[in-house]
Design a protein around this motif. Structure first.
Motif, PDB file in Angstrom:
ATOM      1  N   GLN A 115      11.570   3.377  24.863  1.00  7.62           N
ATOM      2  CA  GLN A 115      10.486   3.657  25.570  1.00  7.62           C
ATOM      3  C   GLN A 115       9.058   3.291  25.084  1.00  7.62           C
ATOM      4  N   ALA A 116       8.897   3.695  23.880  1.00  7.17           N
ATOM      5  CA  ALA A 116       7.719   3.121  23.425  1.00  7.17           C
ATOM      6  C   ALA A 116       7.638   1.568  23.296  1.00  7.17           C
ATOM      7  N   ARG A 117       8.808   0.918  23.177  1.00 12.22           N
ATOM      8  CA  ARG A 117       8.964  -0.513  23.305  1.00 12.22           C
ATOM      9  C   ARG A 117       8.243  -1.101  24.716  1.00 12.22           C
ATOM     10  N   ARG A 118       8.842  -0.385  25.650  1.00 15.32           N
ATOM     11  CA  ARG A 118       8.508  -0.840  27.003  1.00 15.32           C
ATOM     12  C   ARG A 118       6.767  -0.599  27.209  1.00 15.32           C
ATOM     13  N   THR A 119       6.224   0.457  26.685  1.00 11.22           N
ATOM     14  CA  THR A 119       4.926   0.793  26.750  1.00 11.22           C
ATOM     15  C   THR A 119       3.931  -0.505  26.031  1.00 11.22           C
ATOM     16  N   ASP A 120       4.654  -1.004  24.987  1.00 11.27           N
ATOM     17  CA  ASP A 120       4.092  -1.985  24.002  1.00 11.27           C
ATOM     18  C   ASP A 120       4.263  -3.323  24.835  1.00 11.27           C
ATOM     19  N   LEU A 121       5.241  -3.742  25.534  1.00  8.00           N
ATOM     20  CA  LEU A 121       5.417  -4.661  26.129  1.00  8.00           C
ATOM     21  C   LEU A 121       4.604  -4.725  27.530  1.00  8.00           C
ATOM     22  N   VAL A 122       4.209  -3.574  28.220  1.00  9.28           N
ATOM     23  CA  VAL A 122       3.282  -3.324  29.375  1.00  9.28           C
ATOM     24  C   VAL A 122       1.863  -3.704  28.806  1.00  9.28           C
ATOM     25  N   THR A 123       1.531  -3.244  27.392  1.00  4.94           N
ATOM     26  CA  THR A 123       0.267  -3.507  26.970  1.00  4.94           C
ATOM     27  C   THR A 123       0.301  -5.143  26.657  1.00  4.94           C
ATOM     28  N   VAL A 124       1.421  -5.732  26.441  1.00  7.54           N
ATOM     29  CA  VAL A 124       1.267  -7.190  26.137  1.00  7.54           C
ATOM     30  C   VAL A 124       0.950  -8.061  27.264  1.00  7.54           C
ATOM     31  N   VAL A 125       1.539  -7.525  28.368  1.00  7.11           N
ATOM     32  CA  VAL A 125       1.316  -8.187  29.748  1.00  7.11           C
ATOM     33  C   VAL A 125      -0.049  -7.901  30.346  1.00  7.11           C
ATOM     34  N   ALA A 126      -0.649  -6.480  30.153  1.00  5.03           N
ATOM     35  CA  ALA A 126      -1.897  -6.203  30.445  1.00  5.03           C
ATOM     36  C   ALA A 126      -2.812  -7.411  29.646  1.00  5.03           C
ATOM     37  N   GLY A 127      -2.715  -7.145  28.236  1.00  5.33           N
ATOM     38  CA  GLY A 127      -3.793  -8.074  27.653  1.00  5.33           C
ATOM     39  C   GLY A 127      -3.670  -9.580  27.916  1.00  5.33           C
ATOM     40  N   VAL A 128      -2.541  -9.883  28.345  1.00  4.55           N
ATOM     41  CA  VAL A 128      -2.376 -11.552  28.706  1.00  4.55           C
ATOM     42  C   VAL A 128      -3.086 -11.590  29.928  1.00  4.55           C
ATOM     43  N   ALA A 129      -2.901 -10.604  30.954  1.00  4.68           N
ATOM     44  CA  ALA A 129      -3.719 -10.720  32.196  1.00  4.68           C
ATOM     45  C   ALA A 129      -5.065 -10.770  31.968  1.00  4.68           C
ATOM     46  N   LEU A 130      -5.784  -9.700  31.043  1.00  7.11           N
ATOM     47  CA  LEU A 130      -6.998  -9.600  30.759  1.00  7.11           C
ATOM     48  C   LEU A 130      -7.747 -10.948  30.058  1.00  7.11           C
ATOM     49  N   ALA A 131      -6.868 -11.388  29.033  1.00  6.29           N
ATOM     50  CA  ALA A 131      -7.346 -12.741  28.690  1.00  6.29           C
ATOM     51  C   ALA A 131      -7.239 -13.958  29.443  1.00  6.29           C
ATOM     52  N   VAL A 132      -6.550 -13.952  30.397  1.00  3.38           N
ATOM     53  CA  VAL A 132      -6.708 -15.104  31.352  1.00  3.38           C
ATOM     54  C   VAL A 132      -7.290 -14.976  32.780  1.00  3.38           C
ATOM     55  N   GLY A 133      -7.893 -13.606  32.901  1.00  2.00           N
ATOM     56  CA  GLY A 133      -8.377 -13.296  34.084  1.00  2.00           C
ATOM     57  C   GLY A 133      -9.859 -13.905  34.146  1.00  2.00           C
ATOM     58  N   TRP A 134     -10.308 -14.438  33.349  1.00  2.00           N
ATOM     59  CA  TRP A 134     -11.584 -15.101  33.600  1.00  2.00           C
ATOM     60  C   TRP A 134     -11.274 -16.347  34.134  1.00  2.00           C
ATOM     61  N   ILE A 135     -10.102 -17.047  34.050  1.00  2.00           N
ATOM     62  CA  ILE A 135      -9.784 -18.495  34.525  1.00  2.00           C
ATOM     63  C   ILE A 135      -9.439 -17.903  35.931  1.00  2.00           C
ATOM     64  N   TRP A 136      -8.720 -16.886  36.403  1.00  2.00           N
ATOM     65  CA  TRP A 136      -8.501 -16.722  37.865  1.00  2.00           C
ATOM     66  C   TRP A 136      -9.734 -16.622  38.773  1.00  2.00           C
ATOM     67  N   HIS A 137     -10.598 -15.895  37.961  1.00  2.00           N
ATOM     68  CA  HIS A 137     -11.972 -15.505  38.875  1.00  2.00           C
ATOM     69  C   HIS A 137     -13.211 -16.527  38.697  1.00  2.00           C
ATOM     70  N   GLN A 138     -12.711 -17.663  37.878  1.00  2.00           N
ATOM     71  CA  GLN A 138     -13.623 -18.618  37.687  1.00  2.00           C
ATOM     72  C   GLN A 138     -14.989 -18.376  37.090  1.00  2.00           C
ATOM     73  N   MET A 139     -14.688 -17.552  35.957  1.00  2.00           N
ATOM     74  CA  MET A 139     -16.056 -17.090  35.276  1.00  2.00           C
ATOM     75  C   MET A 139     -16.380 -17.936  34.159  1.00  2.00           C
ATOM     76  N   GLY A 140     -17.580 -17.751  33.948  1.00  2.00           N
ATOM     77  CA  GLY A 140     -18.159 -18.504  32.846  1.00  2.00           C
ATOM     78  C   GLY A 140     -19.023 -17.526  32.099  1.00  2.00           C
ATOM     79  N   GLY A 141     -19.581 -18.002  30.584  1.00  2.15           N
ATOM     80  CA  GLY A 141     -20.389 -17.319  29.847  1.00  2.15           C
ATOM     81  C   GLY A 141     -19.961 -16.515  29.132  1.00  2.15           C
ATOM     82  N   PRO A 142     -20.760 -15.351  28.558  1.00  2.00           N
ATOM     83  CA  PRO A 142     -20.340 -14.399  27.613  1.00  2.00           C
ATOM     84  C   PRO A 142     -19.279 -13.409  28.266  1.00  2.00           C
ATOM     85  N   GLY A 143     -19.312 -12.832  29.577  1.00  2.00           N
ATOM     86  CA  GLY A 143     -18.237 -12.200  30.148  1.00  2.00           C
ATOM     87  C   GLY A 143     -17.013 -12.656  29.986  1.00  2.00           C
ATOM     88  N   ALA A 144     -16.646 -14.063  30.473  1.00  2.00           N
ATOM     89  CA  ALA A 144     -15.722 -14.548  30.297  1.00  2.00           C
ATOM     90  C   ALA A 144     -15.012 -14.489  28.671  1.00  2.00           C
TER      91      ALA A 144
END
Length: 132
Positions: free
Chosen positions: A4-33
């Motif tokens: 179960q703990a490994r599943r939460t770590d994998l959920v964190t990996v997926v959410a971290g990747v989504a956050l890391a590439v979110g600026w590309i999806w939303h066409q952001m730039g600058g310090p926020g990206a």
């Protein structure tokens, strides 16, 4: 128990990747990206550390810190006027924080049952030499 703990770590990996590439999806730039990218990578590193050291609390605390920072990110860098980017940051931040909080509980239980799985539990002793 560890599954179960490994599943939460994998959920964190997926959410971290989504956050890391979110600026590309939303066409952001600058310090926020850049901040989105760095916080996503920080959550990713913390989750990978938690996967490799299931009883180490430092990885889980780092994940919680990255999640809380991701929640505050739209206000800190002023992109609340971009609702999709702000929602991505808030949702990923809540998921990362919740997974990190659950991971702290699981890491504490793992540390109690098997302290050798955490680096801080190791002692510097030479095998075969006893202290008197």
């Amino acid at each position: 128990m560890r599954e179960q703990a490994r599943r939460t770590d994998l959920v964190t990996v997926v959410a971290g990747v989504a956050l890391a590439v979110g600026w590309i999806w939303h066409q952001m730039g600058g310090p926020g990206a850049v901040a989105m990218l760095l916080l996503g990578l920080a959550a990713l590193v913390g989750a990978i550390f938690s996967l490799t050291r299931p009883a180490a609390m430092s990885g889980e605390i780092g994940v919680i810190a990255a999640g809380v920072a991701a929640i505050a990110l739209p206000w800190a860098f002023g992109f609340t006027d971009r609702p999709a980017a702000a929602l991505t940051s808030w949702i990923c931040g809540v998921v990362i924080t919740a997974a990190g909080a659950y991971g702290v509980v699981r890491a504490n239980r793992t540390r109690r049952s098997n302290p050798e799985l955490a680096w801080s539990a190791h002692r510097n002793e030479v095998p075969g030499v006893s202290r008197t």
